[in-house]
Design a protein around this motif. Structure first.
Motif, PDB file in Angstrom:
ATOM      1  N   LYS A 193     -81.266  -3.886   0.959  1.00 55.70           N
ATOM      2  CA  LYS A 193     -81.632  -2.916   1.980  1.00 55.70           C
ATOM      3  C   LYS A 193     -81.405  -1.486   1.492  1.00 55.70           C
ATOM      4  N   ASN A 194     -82.122  -0.550   2.110  1.00 53.35           N
ATOM      5  CA  ASN A 194     -81.934   0.874   1.822  1.00 53.35           C
ATOM      6  C   ASN A 194     -80.928   1.457   2.806  1.00 53.35           C
ATOM      7  N   VAL A 195     -79.920   2.139   2.265  1.00 50.61           N
ATOM      8  CA  VAL A 195     -78.862   2.722   3.081  1.00 50.61           C
ATOM      9  C   VAL A 195     -78.740   4.206   2.758  1.00 50.61           C
ATOM     10  N   VAL A 196     -78.612   5.027   3.791  1.00 52.60           N
ATOM     11  CA  VAL A 196     -78.292   6.438   3.622  1.00 52.60           C
ATOM     12  C   VAL A 196     -76.894   6.668   4.175  1.00 52.60           C
ATOM     13  N   VAL A 197     -76.012   7.215   3.326  1.00 52.10           N
ATOM     14  CA  VAL A 197     -74.679   7.622   3.763  1.00 52.10           C
ATOM     15  C   VAL A 197     -74.675   9.141   3.830  1.00 52.10           C
ATOM     16  N   ALA A 198     -74.555   9.682   5.039  1.00 50.70           N
ATOM     17  CA  ALA A 198     -74.537  11.135   5.220  1.00 50.70           C
ATOM     18  C   ALA A 198     -73.092  11.606   5.159  1.00 50.70           C
ATOM     19  N   GLY A 199     -72.713  12.147   3.995  1.00 54.06           N
ATOM     20  CA  GLY A 199     -71.335  12.571   3.789  1.00 54.06           C
ATOM     21  C   GLY A 199     -70.796  12.002   2.497  1.00 54.06           C
ATOM     22  N   ARG A 200     -70.030  12.810   1.751  1.00 55.59           N
ATOM     23  CA  ARG A 200     -69.554  12.380   0.430  1.00 55.59           C
ATOM     24  C   ARG A 200     -68.049  12.561   0.275  1.00 55.59           C
ATOM     25  N   SER A 201     -67.299  12.580   1.387  1.00 54.80           N
ATOM     26  CA  SER A 201     -65.851  12.774   1.279  1.00 54.80           C
ATOM     27  C   SER A 201     -65.230  11.640   0.478  1.00 54.80           C
ATOM     28  N   LYS A 202     -64.153  11.960  -0.204  1.00 57.58           N
ATOM     29  CA  LYS A 202     -63.515  10.983  -1.096  1.00 57.58           C
ATOM     30  C   LYS A 202     -62.831   9.863  -0.328  1.00 57.58           C
ATOM     31  N   ASN A 203     -62.485  10.093   0.939  1.00 56.82           N
ATOM     32  CA  ASN A 203     -61.781   9.078   1.709  1.00 56.82           C
ATOM     33  C   ASN A 203     -62.684   8.284   2.644  1.00 56.82           C
ATOM     34  N   VAL A 204     -63.931   8.762   2.852  1.00 55.09           N
ATOM     35  CA  VAL A 204     -64.825   8.078   3.791  1.00 55.09           C
ATOM     36  C   VAL A 204     -66.197   7.821   3.160  1.00 55.09           C
ATOM     37  N   GLY A 205     -66.980   8.878   2.947  1.00 48.95           N
ATOM     38  CA  GLY A 205     -68.358   8.701   2.483  1.00 48.95           C
ATOM     39  C   GLY A 205     -68.466   7.993   1.148  1.00 48.95           C
ATOM     40  N   MET A 206     -67.692   8.442   0.160  1.00 47.66           N
ATOM     41  CA  MET A 206     -67.772   7.829  -1.170  1.00 47.66           C
ATOM     42  C   MET A 206     -67.353   6.361  -1.157  1.00 47.66           C
ATOM     43  N   PRO A 207     -66.204   5.992  -0.530  1.00 50.77           N
ATOM     44  CA  PRO A 207     -65.858   4.569  -0.501  1.00 50.77           C
ATOM     45  C   PRO A 207     -66.871   3.711   0.241  1.00 50.77           C
ATOM     46  N   ILE A 208     -67.445   4.236   1.333  1.00 51.60           N
ATOM     47  CA  ILE A 208     -68.467   3.468   2.050  1.00 51.60           C
ATOM     48  C   ILE A 208     -69.641   3.167   1.124  1.00 51.60           C
ATOM     49  N   ALA A 209     -70.086   4.184   0.377  1.00 52.86           N
ATOM     50  CA  ALA A 209     -71.204   3.994  -0.550  1.00 52.86           C
ATOM     51  C   ALA A 209     -70.848   2.967  -1.622  1.00 52.86           C
ATOM     52  N   MET A 210     -69.619   3.012  -2.126  1.00 52.48           N
ATOM     53  CA  MET A 210     -69.193   2.065  -3.159  1.00 52.48           C
ATOM     54  C   MET A 210     -69.219   0.634  -2.622  1.00 52.48           C
TER      55      MET A 210
END
Length: 329
Positions: free
Chosen positions: A191-208
């Motif tokens: 699936k295609n996912v967009v994560v809006a936000g790149r914070s090291k504690n939230v956005g980045m781990p979600i993307a990983m």
């Protein structure tokens, strides 16, 4: 084992906080109606699992785990979050303590306290509530916590293991998003996912968690993930969200998106924001996404307000919305 149980408790605290304000925690939208799904039910399920694991652990002759929380300063939000965590711990039978320190504490004094707690064999889990006063280096503090006791999952070793798809401590909010996706049956493979936000504690781990290989030691979601942030041009954001199957809002930025009816998108909100209600003149809590639903000729319209200067924390709502066109206003 101690840390696994402690992390489950923090996860349940995160998810129960998801449904603590506004209408509810998640919304499922169809063409005709919006169905509210309670985050409290999922939280209770996780807490029951943690309680059962703990009782089995104690019955096998082990002592009960202990959580130490260091709270610096008098930030009301931080005090509220810590209270929720310690209440969740008590509910499943985990002992805990909150160590209060003034905002004037020096960085070296805080590091000395962390070292003592690291060395205390009675302490199984340790977290330092963020944010910290400006004169303290948060990264240095997070890296001072023993990785094996780091139930926040913020130590560089645990972050590195997460990025290498290895079993480790996961930050509670990204883990909460991951559990919501798994336990509600949202398909992520391909699936295609967009994560809006790149914070090291939230956005980045979600993307990983969402893009990594599902066959690895720490299975991922096998999704194609795009991370957007404050410098993503609106036209690019529009194109990415148009083809997205899942949108995770963890930005706290002034994006205005409009989704119109046609095919389903899943929207997961990961924000807590205080805004002034123009009707009451009082502050109220909202997420990054304001689910304003109106009936239109072809179905439901969902307007997403990504609020400026949002405080992104641990609120998640799930919305499955019909949408044909997504415009950046």
């Amino acid at each position: 084992e101690y840390s696994d149980i402690l992390q489950s408790v923090l996860l349940s605290s995160v998810i129960v906080h998801m449904s603590s304000f506004r209408l509810s925690s998640w919304f499922l939208f169809s063409r005709q109606e919006a169905v509210i799904i309670s985050g409290r039910k999922l939280s209770r399920q996780i807490r029951n699992e943690a309680r059962d694991d703990l009782e089995e652990w104690v019955a096998a002759g082990n002592r009960r785990p202990h959580l130490s929380v260091v709270l610096v300063g008098d930030n009301p939000a931080s005090h509220s979050y810590v209270l929720n965590k310690t209440r969740a711990a008590a509910e499943v039978g985990i002992s805990s303590e909150t160590i209060l320190k003034p905002s004037s504490i020096s960085e070296e004094e805080l590091l000395d306290l962390i070292e003592k707690l690291n060395s205390d064999h009675r302490v199984d889990g340790l977290l330092v509530q963020l944010p910290l006063p400006d004169h303290i280096d948060e990264r240095r503090i997070c890296n001072a916590v023993c990785p094996g006791k780091d139930v926040d999952g913020f130590h560089v070793v645990n972050v590195g293991r997460m990025c290498l798809d290895q079993s480790t401590m996961l930050p509670a909010t990204p883990w909460g998003v991951w559990e919501i996706i798994k336990r509600t049956g949202i398909q992520t493979l391909g699936k295609n996912v967009v994560v809006a936000g790149r914070s090291k504690n939230v956005g980045m781990p979600i993307a990983m968690l969402l893009h990594t290989d599902g066959r690895h030691e720490r299975p991922g979601g096998d999704a194609t993930v795009t991370i957007s942030h404050r410098y993503t041009p609106k036209e690019q954001l529009r194109r990415h969200t148009q083809i997205a199957d899942i949108i995770v809002a963890a930005a706290g930025s002034n994006f205005n998106l409009l989704i119109k009816p046609s095919f389903n998108k899943k929207v997961i909100d990961v924000g807590i924001n205080r805004i002034l209600d123009p009707l009451t003149g009082k502050n109220r809590l909202v997420g990054d996404v304001d689910f304003e639903v109106q009936t239109v000729e072809h179905g439901a319209t969902l307007r997403l307000f990504y609020l400026t200067h949002a405080f992104v924390s641990c609120d998640c709502r799930l919305a499955e919305v019909p949408a044909t066109d997504l415009k950046v206003l």
